[in-house]
Scaffold this active site. Structure first.
Site, PDB file in Angstrom:
ATOM      1  N   ASN A 113       0.798  -1.226   0.000  1.00  0.00           N
ATOM      2  CA  ASN A 113       0.000   0.000   0.000  1.00  0.00           C
ATOM      3  C   ASN A 113       0.832   1.278   0.000  1.00  0.00           C
ATOM      4  O   ASN A 113       0.404   2.280  -0.574  1.00  0.00           O
ATOM      5  CB  ASN A 113      -0.933  -0.027   1.224  1.00  0.00           C
ATOM      6  CG  ASN A 113      -1.552   1.319   1.504  1.00  0.00           C
ATOM      7  OD1 ASN A 113      -2.461   1.766   0.792  1.00  0.00           O
ATOM      8  ND2 ASN A 113      -1.044   2.023   2.517  1.00  0.00           N
ATOM      9  N   TYR A 178       3.255   8.374 -11.889  1.00  0.00           N
ATOM     10  CA  TYR A 178       2.296   7.680 -11.026  1.00  0.00           C
ATOM     11  C   TYR A 178       1.495   6.660 -11.843  1.00  0.00           C
ATOM     12  O   TYR A 178       1.317   5.511 -11.431  1.00  0.00           O
ATOM     13  CB  TYR A 178       1.367   8.725 -10.396  1.00  0.00           C
ATOM     14  CG  TYR A 178       0.417   8.186  -9.350  1.00  0.00           C
ATOM     15  CD1 TYR A 178       0.858   7.899  -8.068  1.00  0.00           C
ATOM     16  CD2 TYR A 178      -0.924   7.981  -9.649  1.00  0.00           C
ATOM     17  CE1 TYR A 178      -0.020   7.425  -7.101  1.00  0.00           C
ATOM     18  CE2 TYR A 178      -1.810   7.510  -8.691  1.00  0.00           C
ATOM     19  CZ  TYR A 178      -1.352   7.234  -7.418  1.00  0.00           C
ATOM     20  OH  TYR A 178      -2.217   6.759  -6.462  1.00  0.00           O
ATOM     21  N   SER A 181       3.530   3.669 -12.741  1.00  0.00           N
ATOM     22  CA  SER A 181       3.761   2.800 -11.576  1.00  0.00           C
ATOM     23  C   SER A 181       2.529   1.940 -11.298  1.00  0.00           C
ATOM     24  O   SER A 181       2.633   0.743 -10.998  1.00  0.00           O
ATOM     25  CB  SER A 181       4.143   3.632 -10.342  1.00  0.00           C
ATOM     26  OG  SER A 181       3.031   4.338  -9.805  1.00  0.00           O
TER      27      SER A 181
HETATM   28  P1  NDP Z   1      -0.877   8.665   2.538  1.00  0.00           P
HETATM   29  O1  NDP Z   1       0.122   9.707   2.129  1.00  0.00           O
HETATM   30  O2  NDP Z   1      -1.880   9.001   3.572  1.00  0.00           O
HETATM   31  O3  NDP Z   1      -0.120   7.363   3.002  1.00  0.00           O
HETATM   32  C1  NDP Z   1       1.015   6.890   2.359  1.00  0.00           C
HETATM   33  C2  NDP Z   1       1.697   5.889   3.249  1.00  0.00           C
HETATM   34  O4  NDP Z   1       2.850   5.390   2.570  1.00  0.00           O
HETATM   35  C3  NDP Z   1       2.148   6.484   4.562  1.00  0.00           C
HETATM   36  O5  NDP Z   1       1.851   5.577   5.588  1.00  0.00           O
HETATM   37  C4  NDP Z   1       3.648   6.620   4.389  1.00  0.00           C
HETATM   38  O6  NDP Z   1       4.298   6.399   5.622  1.00  0.00           O
HETATM   39  C5  NDP Z   1       3.957   5.466   3.446  1.00  0.00           C
HETATM   40  N1  NDP Z   1       5.190   5.690   2.691  1.00  0.00           N
HETATM   41  C6  NDP Z   1       5.420   6.603   1.715  1.00  0.00           C
HETATM   42  N2  NDP Z   1       6.696   6.501   1.292  1.00  0.00           N
HETATM   43  C7  NDP Z   1       7.266   5.505   2.019  1.00  0.00           C
HETATM   44  C8  NDP Z   1       8.554   4.934   2.045  1.00  0.00           C
HETATM   45  N3  NDP Z   1       9.560   5.350   1.246  1.00  0.00           N
HETATM   46  N4  NDP Z   1       8.797   3.919   2.907  1.00  0.00           N
HETATM   47  C9  NDP Z   1       7.812   3.486   3.735  1.00  0.00           C
HETATM   48  N5  NDP Z   1       6.568   3.987   3.752  1.00  0.00           N
HETATM   49  C10 NDP Z   1       6.307   4.988   2.907  1.00  0.00           C
HETATM   50  O7  NDP Z   1      -1.546   8.222   1.169  1.00  0.00           O
HETATM   51  P2  NDP Z   1      -2.731   7.210   0.823  1.00  0.00           P
HETATM   52  O8  NDP Z   1      -3.206   6.517   2.025  1.00  0.00           O
HETATM   53  O9  NDP Z   1      -3.679   7.964   0.002  1.00  0.00           O
HETATM   54  O10 NDP Z   1      -1.961   6.186  -0.138  1.00  0.00           O
HETATM   55  C11 NDP Z   1      -1.929   4.783   0.060  1.00  0.00           C
HETATM   56  C12 NDP Z   1      -1.947   4.085  -1.295  1.00  0.00           C
HETATM   57  O11 NDP Z   1      -3.205   4.353  -1.937  1.00  0.00           O
HETATM   58  C13 NDP Z   1      -0.873   4.562  -2.282  1.00  0.00           C
HETATM   59  O12 NDP Z   1      -0.319   3.445  -2.941  1.00  0.00           O
HETATM   60  C14 NDP Z   1      -1.645   5.439  -3.252  1.00  0.00           C
HETATM   61  O13 NDP Z   1      -1.045   5.500  -4.514  1.00  0.00           O
HETATM   62  C15 NDP Z   1      -2.975   4.712  -3.285  1.00  0.00           C
HETATM   63  N6  NDP Z   1      -4.086   5.513  -3.780  1.00  0.00           N
HETATM   64  C16 NDP Z   1      -4.495   6.641  -3.122  1.00  0.00           C
HETATM   65  C17 NDP Z   1      -5.550   7.400  -3.628  1.00  0.00           C
HETATM   66  C18 NDP Z   1      -6.022   8.635  -2.943  1.00  0.00           C
HETATM   67  O14 NDP Z   1      -6.790   9.408  -3.565  1.00  0.00           O
HETATM   68  N7  NDP Z   1      -5.663   8.886  -1.706  1.00  0.00           N
HETATM   69  C19 NDP Z   1      -6.221   7.021  -4.872  1.00  0.00           C
HETATM   70  C20 NDP Z   1      -5.733   5.809  -5.482  1.00  0.00           C
HETATM   71  C21 NDP Z   1      -4.698   5.097  -4.944  1.00  0.00           C
HETATM   72  P3  NDP Z   1       5.376   7.403   6.294  1.00  0.00           P
HETATM   73  O15 NDP Z   1       4.915   8.785   6.009  1.00  0.00           O
HETATM   74  O16 NDP Z   1       5.309   7.005   7.739  1.00  0.00           O
HETATM   75  O17 NDP Z   1       6.648   7.028   5.644  1.00  0.00           O
END
Ligand code: NDP
Length: 278
Positions: A113, A178, A181
């Site tokens: 995720n 994006y 990916s």
């Molecule tokens: P958030 O920014 O709320 O969450 C992203 C999460 O990814 C955080 O917990 C962050 O943790 C973690 N993360 C990011 N980079 C790293 C890294 N290098 N190593 C470890 N952890 C990492 O975003 P979303 O919840 O929206 O996103 C979750 C997924 O859902 C993603 O794959 C996104 O592409 C997908 N998505 C989201 C949509 C939306 O509209 N929100 C729509 C479609 C898909 P930390 O900050 O602690 O590192």
């Protein structure tokens, strides 16, 4: 009169499983990016349903906050495993897996995720940097975690769910890294489904816009305009919430989905079918 062969038989069907399919007591669930947003929704819902969960990300404070809230929600007050790990580092991914196995002894559900959504057009100076970074977090880390988890999932008849996006099929302007990916995540899933069945099922969830921090990198005026435009085009007339996605993940991880692999489940309120020009 010749009687046709009948290959199906519903007379002895066992329906007891359906009553119990959302009970994840005794199951171990690892969700990357569970320190916020969609991942936080996923670990919380699995906690409510009795699973042992791993909460991970880079932000230790947020990981602890989510882990404490999960423990509170868990019917048996199970303590989550907290792991600070950067998914772009192989050493961290190996440690994430080994700590999970050391703590819980097995892995049943892997949810890929963790993701980022920086935007850059191909004419921007920073484009290649943004492209490499996005592919590393949103695709390479998913692939590597599958690679590392398969031996454990083989042992449990486990399952993998990867959070993709409607962007995998519907490009938005200046968002190519994006989109590539996420298309990669969809294809990874289809390709691995052929290799991993029948022991391991693997599927994606493709959300539309969900209220989380990921849009935080965009200027608020753009986010507001985007939100308005998307609500207008969405048949179900709202933006998604993390729990909308988490419920789909639980379904795909459950025995209700035991004949589902290589699927892309769109959770977008119908948005993709109301995209102009498509
Ligand atoms: P958030 O920014 O709320 O969450 C992203 C999460 O990814 C955080 O917990 C962050 O943790 C973690 N993360 C990011 N980079 C790293 C890294 N290098 N190593 C470890 N952890 C990492 O975003 P979303 O919840 O929206 O996103 C979750 C997924 O859902 C993603 O794959 C996104 O592409 C997908 N998505 C989201 C949509 C939306 O509209 N929100 C729509 C479609 C898909 P930390 O900050 O602690 O590192």
């Amino acid at each position: 009169l010749i009687k046709a062969n009948i290959y199906y038989d519903l007379s002895n069907e066992d329906y007891s499983d359906v009553q119990n399919s959302r009970n994840f007591t005794g199951k171990v669930v690892l969700t990357t990016g569970s320190s916020s947003g969609i991942g936080e929704g996923i670990v919380k819902l699995f906690s409510v349903l009795g699973a042992s969960v791993v909460v991970t990300g880079r932000n230790a404070t947020e990981i602890t906050r989510v882990a404490e809230e999960c423990q509170e929600l868990s019917p048996n007050k199970l303590k989550p495993l907290e792991v600070v790990a950067d998914v772009t580092k192989s050493d961290d991914l190996n440690r994430l897996l080994s700590e999970t196995i050391k703590t819980f002894g097995k892995l049943d559900v892997l949810v890929n995720n963790a993701g980022i959504g920086p935007t850059a057009g191909v004419r921007d100076k920073a484009f290649m940097k943004v492209f490499d970074q996005t592919i590393q977090v949103n695709l390479r880390a998913y692939v590597e975690l599958c690679y590392l988890s398969v031996p454990y999932l083989d042992e449990t008849n486990g399952t993998i769910i990867s959070i993709s996006s409607i962007a995998s099929t519907h490009p938005y302007i200046a968002n190519m890294a994006y989109e590539v990916s996420k298309t990669g995540v969809d294809m990874m899933t289809k390709a691995l489904a052929l290799e991993l069945g029948p022991r391991i099922r693997i599927n994606t969830i493709n959300p539309g816009m969900v209220e989380t921090n990921i849009t935080g990198s965009l200027p608020p005026v753009i986010v507001d305009a985007l939100r308005k435009e998307l609500i207008a085009r969405t048949p179900l007339k709202r933006i998604g919430q993390p729990l909308d996605v988490a419920k789909g993940v639980v379904f795909l991880a459950s025995s209700d989905a035991q004949f589902i692999t290589a699927a892309n489940l769109f959770i977008d309120g119908g948005l993709v079918y109301n995209t102009p020009g498509y």
